[in-house]
Enzyme design. Structure first.
Site, PDB file in Angstrom:
ATOM      1  CG  LEU A  73     -15.734  42.695 -48.612  1.00 12.49           C
ATOM      2  CD1 LEU A  73     -16.237  41.353 -49.121  1.00 12.49           C
ATOM      3  CD2 LEU A  73     -14.377  42.565 -47.956  1.00 12.49           C
ATOM      4  CG  ASP A 125     -33.429  63.115 -41.082  1.00 12.06           C
ATOM      5  OD1 ASP A 125     -33.930  62.682 -40.023  1.00 12.06           O
ATOM      6  OD2 ASP A 125     -32.594  64.041 -41.109  1.00 12.06           O
TER       7      ASP A 125
END
Length: 156
Positions: A73, A125
């Site tokens: 949205l 990461d």
């Protein structure tokens, strides 16, 4: 009132057709806590994967541009500026500040929050091989300018 719900309570994208185009800006932050030696490795440029801050900065910028693909949205936006700043804070924390701007019909808070979040995830990461205990925290909106709701700034 939740503007992402229609009269039957179903989710829908807000219609911004009639909203005026105004300059809008949002700033968000995130922090990544880690072992002091992990932060030192990043600051000293000794990480085997390369410049952690440079990669996280690029990831944050790319993420801001892809926010509408990630968050249902959200409107696709023509961002005019995305800046992601990373800095060492104390002996064990990286602070990320992301700022997004545009002239448009809807705000850029989600883009700034996404940029800060993805930059933090990128640090995790890149460094998880040496520090699996890192903590991503304090992801929040710091300031919002423009639009009908006006100016918001987090309390110190």
């Amino acid at each position: 009132m939740l503007t992402h719900l229609d009269s039957q309570g179903r989710a829908n994208m807000v219609d911004v057709t009639e909203k005026a185009v105004t300059e809008r800006e949002a700033t968000a932050e995130a922090r990544v806590r880690m072992l002091p030696q992990t932060l030192q490795m990043i600051v000293d440029g000794e990480h085997p994967k390369g410049d952690v801050f440079a990669v996280a900065r690029i990831a944050g910028i790319q993420a801001a541009k892809k926010t509408s693909d990630l968050i249902p949205l959200c409107h696709p936006l023509m961002l005019t500026s995305v800046k992601v700043e990373l800095s060492a804070e104390g002996q064990d924390t990286v602070r990320i500040v992301a700022r997004c701007k545009l002239a448009g019909q809807t705000g850029v808070e989600m883009e700034a929050l996404t940029a800060a979040s993805v930059a933090a995830l990128t640090i995790y990461d890149m460094c998880k091989a040496v520090d699996k205990g890192m903590v991503i925290e304090q992801v929040r909106l710091l300031e919002k300018l423009g639009g009908k709701s006006g100016h918001y700034k987090v309390q110190a």
